[in-house]
Design a protein around this motif. Structure first.
Motif, mmCIF file in Angstrom:
data_model
loop_
_atom_site.group_PDB
_atom_site.id
_atom_site.type_symbol
_atom_site.label_atom_id
_atom_site.label_comp_id
_atom_site.label_asym_id
_atom_site.label_seq_id
_atom_site.Cartn_x
_atom_site.Cartn_y
_atom_site.Cartn_z
ATOM 1 N N CYS A 120 0.769 -1.312 0.072
ATOM 2 C CA CYS A 120 -0.068 0.154 -0.029
ATOM 3 C C CYS A 120 0.636 1.186 0.000
ATOM 4 C CB CYS A 120 -1.077 -0.174 1.106
ATOM 5 S SG CYS A 120 -2.390 -1.337 1.159
ATOM 6 N N VAL A 121 1.924 1.215 0.789
ATOM 7 C CA VAL A 121 2.951 2.436 0.742
ATOM 8 C C VAL A 121 3.516 2.740 -0.160
ATOM 9 C CG1 VAL A 121 5.051 3.521 1.793
ATOM 10 C CG2 VAL A 121 3.323 2.148 3.306
ATOM 11 N N VAL A 122 3.982 1.553 -1.106
ATOM 12 C CA VAL A 122 4.566 1.818 -2.229
ATOM 13 C C VAL A 122 3.544 2.081 -3.514
ATOM 14 C CG1 VAL A 122 5.943 0.787 -4.254
ATOM 15 C CG2 VAL A 122 6.398 0.106 -1.926
ATOM 16 N N CYS A 123 2.404 1.794 -3.429
ATOM 17 C CA CYS A 123 1.340 2.299 -4.096
ATOM 18 C C CYS A 123 1.131 3.717 -4.271
ATOM 19 C CB CYS A 123 -0.112 1.369 -3.943
ATOM 20 S SG CYS A 123 0.102 -0.210 -4.919
ATOM 21 N N PHE A 124 1.134 4.263 -2.901
ATOM 22 C CA PHE A 124 0.867 5.534 -2.745
ATOM 23 C C PHE A 124 1.988 6.414 -3.171
ATOM 24 C CE2 PHE A 124 0.815 9.349 0.149
ATOM 25 C CZ PHE A 124 -0.480 9.931 -0.195
ATOM 26 N N PHE A 125 3.109 5.758 -2.920
ATOM 27 C CA PHE A 125 4.406 6.628 -3.591
ATOM 28 C C PHE A 125 4.332 6.855 -5.101
ATOM 29 C CE2 PHE A 125 7.228 5.578 0.096
ATOM 30 C CZ PHE A 125 6.696 6.567 1.041
ATOM 31 N N VAL A 126 3.935 5.518 -5.892
ATOM 32 C CA VAL A 126 3.926 5.550 -7.191
ATOM 33 C C VAL A 126 2.670 6.345 -7.682
ATOM 34 C CG1 VAL A 126 3.369 4.130 -9.261
ATOM 35 C CG2 VAL A 126 5.002 3.272 -7.489
ATOM 36 N N ALA A 127 1.580 6.265 -7.129
ATOM 37 C CA ALA A 127 0.458 7.005 -7.342
ATOM 38 C C ALA A 127 0.791 8.579 -7.413
ATOM 39 C CB ALA A 127 -0.419 7.023 -6.367
ATOM 40 N N LEU A 128 1.558 9.020 -6.510
ATOM 41 C CA LEU A 128 1.860 10.443 -6.341
ATOM 42 C C LEU A 128 2.701 11.036 -7.668
ATOM 43 C CD1 LEU A 128 3.309 10.755 -2.477
ATOM 44 C CD2 LEU A 128 1.018 11.645 -3.429
ATOM 45 N N TYR A 129 3.747 10.582 -8.096
ATOM 46 C CA TYR A 129 4.348 10.857 -9.160
ATOM 47 C C TYR A 129 3.750 10.414 -10.677
ATOM 48 C CZ TYR A 129 7.150 6.426 -10.119
ATOM 49 O OH TYR A 129 7.428 5.237 -10.570
ATOM 50 N N TYR A 130 3.180 9.317 -10.467
ATOM 51 C CA TYR A 130 2.583 8.834 -11.840
ATOM 52 C C TYR A 130 1.431 9.690 -12.332
ATOM 53 C CZ TYR A 130 2.207 5.120 -15.026
ATOM 54 O OH TYR A 130 2.115 4.407 -16.241
ATOM 55 N N ASN A 131 0.691 10.508 -11.324
ATOM 56 C CA ASN A 131 -0.367 11.257 -11.856
ATOM 57 C C ASN A 131 0.262 12.656 -12.168
ATOM 58 O OD1 ASN A 131 -3.041 10.710 -11.884
ATOM 59 N ND2 ASN A 131 -3.712 11.971 -10.270
ATOM 60 N N VAL A 132 1.471 12.873 -11.830
ATOM 61 C CA VAL A 132 1.773 14.235 -12.472
ATOM 62 C C VAL A 132 2.171 14.070 -13.849
ATOM 63 C CG1 VAL A 132 4.079 15.627 -12.240
ATOM 64 C CG2 VAL A 132 3.143 14.733 -10.015
ATOM 65 N N ILE A 133 2.869 12.690 -14.236
ATOM 66 C CA ILE A 133 3.014 12.338 -15.756
ATOM 67 C C ILE A 133 1.746 12.590 -16.509
ATOM 68 C CG2 ILE A 133 3.835 10.816 -17.259
ATOM 69 C CD1 ILE A 133 5.750 9.695 -15.046
ATOM 70 N N ILE A 134 0.527 12.067 -15.874
ATOM 71 C CA ILE A 134 -0.523 12.356 -16.605
ATOM 72 C C ILE A 134 -1.023 13.755 -16.871
ATOM 73 C CG2 ILE A 134 -3.033 11.731 -16.209
ATOM 74 C CD1 ILE A 134 -2.497 9.205 -14.740
ATOM 75 N N GLY A 135 -0.765 14.556 -15.807
ATOM 76 C CA GLY A 135 -0.944 15.953 -15.751
ATOM 77 C C GLY A 135 -0.140 16.618 -17.030
ATOM 78 N N TRP A 136 1.053 16.162 -16.931
ATOM 79 C CA TRP A 136 1.950 16.518 -18.171
ATOM 80 C C TRP A 136 1.490 16.212 -19.547
ATOM 81 C CZ3 TRP A 136 7.145 14.370 -16.026
ATOM 82 C CH2 TRP A 136 7.733 14.990 -14.948
ATOM 83 N N SER A 137 0.727 14.820 -19.392
ATOM 84 C CA SER A 137 0.154 14.413 -20.758
ATOM 85 C C SER A 137 -1.106 15.452 -21.134
ATOM 86 C CB SER A 137 -0.332 13.123 -20.860
ATOM 87 O OG SER A 137 0.746 12.310 -20.386
ATOM 88 N N ILE A 138 -1.876 15.758 -20.236
ATOM 89 C CA ILE A 138 -3.067 16.747 -20.185
ATOM 90 C C ILE A 138 -2.730 18.192 -20.794
ATOM 91 C CG2 ILE A 138 -4.811 17.940 -19.047
ATOM 92 C CD1 ILE A 138 -4.973 15.576 -17.184
ATOM 93 N N PHE A 139 -1.662 18.747 -20.308
ATOM 94 C CA PHE A 139 -1.029 19.872 -20.573
ATOM 95 C C PHE A 139 -0.517 19.950 -22.241
ATOM 96 C CE2 PHE A 139 2.916 22.417 -21.520
ATOM 97 C CZ PHE A 139 2.418 23.750 -21.134
ATOM 98 N N TYR A 140 0.127 18.990 -22.604
ATOM 99 C CA TYR A 140 0.486 18.532 -23.994
ATOM 100 C C TYR A 140 -0.498 18.482 -25.086
ATOM 101 C CZ TYR A 140 5.858 18.959 -23.903
ATOM 102 O OH TYR A 140 6.954 19.432 -23.985
ATOM 103 N N MET A 141 -1.730 17.467 -24.544
ATOM 104 C CA MET A 141 -2.683 17.299 -25.237
ATOM 105 C C MET A 141 -3.400 18.808 -25.360
ATOM 106 S SD MET A 141 -5.947 14.557 -24.788
ATOM 107 C CE MET A 141 -6.692 15.433 -23.281
ATOM 108 N N GLY A 142 -3.717 19.569 -24.581
ATOM 109 C CA GLY A 142 -4.284 20.958 -24.569
ATOM 110 C C GLY A 142 -3.586 21.859 -25.658
#
Length: 673
Positions: A120-142
């Motif tokens: 669970c702890v590792v999943c939380f760490f990964v979720a923190l930065y993985y969603n930032v990459i999704i945010g970058w994709s949203i920025f580039y798509m826009g």
């Protein structure tokens, strides 16, 4: 949760029980857990979780750096010997015990409960930065909804091109300066990037909307999010193979260099990629599998999902190097034209050993031969004749974010209708990221709601609060130095802890519970024998391989000072810097925090034994796992083991109560630990 067996019902009550009517158990049960609406939803969810951004940018990079076709052969070997057996183990454990990662390992032994919490702890760490990459994709798509694309040309200040862009490239400048506005080092924090912060918020809102009803909402989203990336990859493949230079890129990619098999680090990288490609140790595979009917053929699923994952990696590699081959040949051809024009301006035509007057007819091989014989010896004042190597161009920017946000975006500017292809590409990255994020969040939410009664009663609030917390902590990644923290989390927060988690998982099943008992359980659950080779893979091959991977990873960290790649604004280029002391403390803290629940859980269980208590006696918040099997035969009717006619299903709970609901018999079970 331990409890005494309820007394046998009186005659009248027994009649009702035999008809399947509800007899109130001594332990109050919660509403039954949700299940997948169809096998298709489950399959798409598992494929969506395992097939992520790493298939698109990390696997092609590793193939390129480590022998091309030889690396693929090594990857297939390790996938078969280690990846598929461990993937099957997680699928089978989740499906048989019907709980998340915490409940599964706590069921096998209370001393092992820390394994689930570490996941669970590792999943939380990964979720923190993985969603930032999704945010970058949203920025580039826009940013793609404009023509020309904003990263196609360098901006100007007055009539002068911006120096940082002129010294690098338009795509690199847009990424580092416009998107990230990055600092020169991790020591320079800088202010928050408001645009990326907004994109991160949008990413967490999307994740929350996809998770708010658990797998009931996630399963429906998977019909689009898991399938759409394949549509885009096929479109890019069809477009890519028709481009000039695609064949050179693919040939360069798959040419086998078998000598790399002698390099220990190549084996380490291949094993690590297998490990992360299948999502081992996260608890997400267990969580998704726990919602399956118990007669689901998880053995076949292990091969199917692993096969789809591998073929997706190969498909993505074909696409990447077809497009990068086109990009590299275009850049190399322009380089040839510039060099020969400069040579022709200084020297007369007869003095050149190549027909520089007809540049368009000169191939890259002809130029390479000329450069080796004459070109490299020429020295013009103010101009340097370069090799214009296609291979060198193919090596540029092929790893991670460099591939997605620099090299691939540059290649798409050369496409006719480039905004259309850019929107498709970043929408694909968005969906690849979301399907992985859904699985990662399931690896957090499912085991905790299975374990704690209060959280189970307020799943929606817990989901929203988890996403809100993830956004607030994730703000550290939206600072100007945030990209360096993303790299730190990506390199160190998951790798070592997950390897340790998987080692403990394998030992728990193969040695603590017993590989023979586990295989016997699976034989009854699947109603078919499971190959005995898994016994030896789980007991010997997989633990030895994972211990070797752990040792190689630790040695790499110890022998080589951890470094990160920074962007120097003045030089307009990347440079490798060592982590400062405080950053080393942070990354070591990430590893320790992720691993710490395992020894804490073990010590906690030992202390309770010393006090004469069981873990269940002291954890009032724990609840039995309530599962609905609307299409299953009750487990009490399963055939006993051939070797022990009095035996029942060992891995499964022993308390069984049934009642009619919506015309179906629901089968409730609670763990007896």
């Amino acid at each position: 949760m331990t409890s005494e067996k309820p007394p046998l019902p009186e005659d009248g009550q027994r009649d009702e029980a035999e008809l399947g009517l509800r007899v109130e158990p001594e332990v109050a049960m919660e509403a039954a857990r949700d299940g997948w609406d169809s096998k298709v939803e489950y399959f798409l969810a598992q494929v969506g979780f395992s097939v992520g951004l790493g298939n698109v940018w990390r696997f092609p990079y590793l193939c390129h750096q480590n022998g091309g076709g030889a690396f693929i052969l090594l990857y297939v070997l390790l996938m078969g010997l280690v990846g598929v057996p461990l993937f099957f183990l997680e699928l089978a454990a989740g499906q048989s015990i019907r709980q998340g990662s915490i409940g599964v390992w706590r069921h096998i032994s209370p001393k092992l409960v820390g394994i689930g919490y570490s996941s669970c702890v590792v999943c939380f760490f990964v979720a923190l930065y993985y969603n930032v990459i999704i945010g970058w994709s949203i920025f580039y798509m826009g940013s793609s909804f404009q023509y020309p694309l904003p990263w196609e040309n360098c901006p100007t200040e007055g009539n002068v091109t911006v120096n940082e862009c002129a010294a690098s490239s338009p795509t690199a400048y847009f990424w580092y300066r416009k998107a990230l506005d990055i600092t020169d080092s991790i020591d320079e924090t800088g202010e928050f990037n408001p645009i990326i912060t907004g994109c991160l918020l949008a990413a967490w809102v999307i994740v929350c909307l996809g998770m708010y009803k658990g797998i009931k909402s996630t399963g429906k989203v998977m019909y689009f999010s898991s399938v759409f990336p394949y549509v885009v990859l096929l479109c890019f493949l069809i477009r890519g193979v028709t481009l000039d230079g695609a064949s050179e890129g693919i040939k360069f990619m798959f040419y086998p260099r078998l000598e790399i098999w002698a390099d220990v680090q190549v084996w380490r990288q291949a094993a690590t990629q297998v490990f992360f490609a299948l999502g081992l140790g996260f608890g997400s595979v267990i969580a998704y599998s726990s919602f399956n009917p118990r007669n689901n053929n998880c053995h076949r699923d292990a091969f199917t999902v692993s096969g789809v994952n591998f073929m997706t990696s190969v498909l993505a590699t074909l696409v990447v190097f077809a497009v990068l081959g086109f990009r590299a040949k275009t850049i190399a051809t322009e380089c040839v034209k510039r060099n020969l024009k400069a040579a022709l301006d200084v020297m007369s035509g007869p003095d050149l050993l190549i027909n520089a007057s007809d540049v368009d007819s000169i191939s890259l091989n002809e130029y390479e031969n000329w450069y080796r014989i004459q070109g490299q010896q020429l020295n013009f004042s103010g101009y340097n004749i370069t090799a214009c190597s296609l291979e060198e161009e193919l090596k540029q920017g092929v790893e991670g974010t460099g591939l997605a946000f620099i090299a691939f975006t540059e290649a798409m500017t050369l496409f006719p209708g480039s905004p259309f292809w850019s929107v498709l590409f970043f929408l694909m990255l968005l969906n690849l990221g979301l399907t992985t994020m859904f699985g990662t969040m399931a690896g957090i939410l499912t085991p905790l709601t299975d374990t704690f009664k209060t959280l189970s009663k307020h799943k929606f609030i817990f989901t929203v609060c988890s996403c809100a917390l993830g956004f607030l902590i994730g703000l550290i990644f939206t600072q100007r130095c945030g990209n360096y923290f993303v790299a730190m989390f990506d390199d160190y927060s998951a790798t070592l802890p997950l390897i340790i988690v998987v080692i403990f998982q394998t030992i728990s099943v193969a040695w603590v519970y017993g590989a023979d008992r586990f295989l016997d359980d699976l034989k009854r659950m699947l109603d078919r024998p499971v190959p005995v080779v898994y016994k030896y893979l789980w007991k010997y091959v997989c633990p030895i391989a994972m211990l070797g991977l752990l040792s190689a990873s630790l040695l790499k960290m110890i022998l080589k000072h951890p470094t990160y790649t920074a962007w120097n604004r003045e030089k307009a280029s990347k440079e490798v810097l060592p982590y400062p002391g405080w950053a080393l403390a942070v990354l070591i803290g990430l590893i320790v925090v992720a691993f710490l629940p395992i020894p804490i859980g073990f010590i906690h269980s030992l202390l309770l034994e010393r006090l004469g208590q069981s873990p269940a006696d002291t954890e009032a918040a724990y609840m039995p796992c309530a599962t609905a099997d609307v299409d299953q035969t009750p487990l009490s009717t399963l055939p006993p083991s051939r070797d022990d006619p009095s035996s029942f299903y060992p891995l499964l709970p022993e308390n069984h109560d049934s009642h009619l609901q919506n015309g179906h018999i629901e089968h409730f079970e609670s763990s007896v630990l």
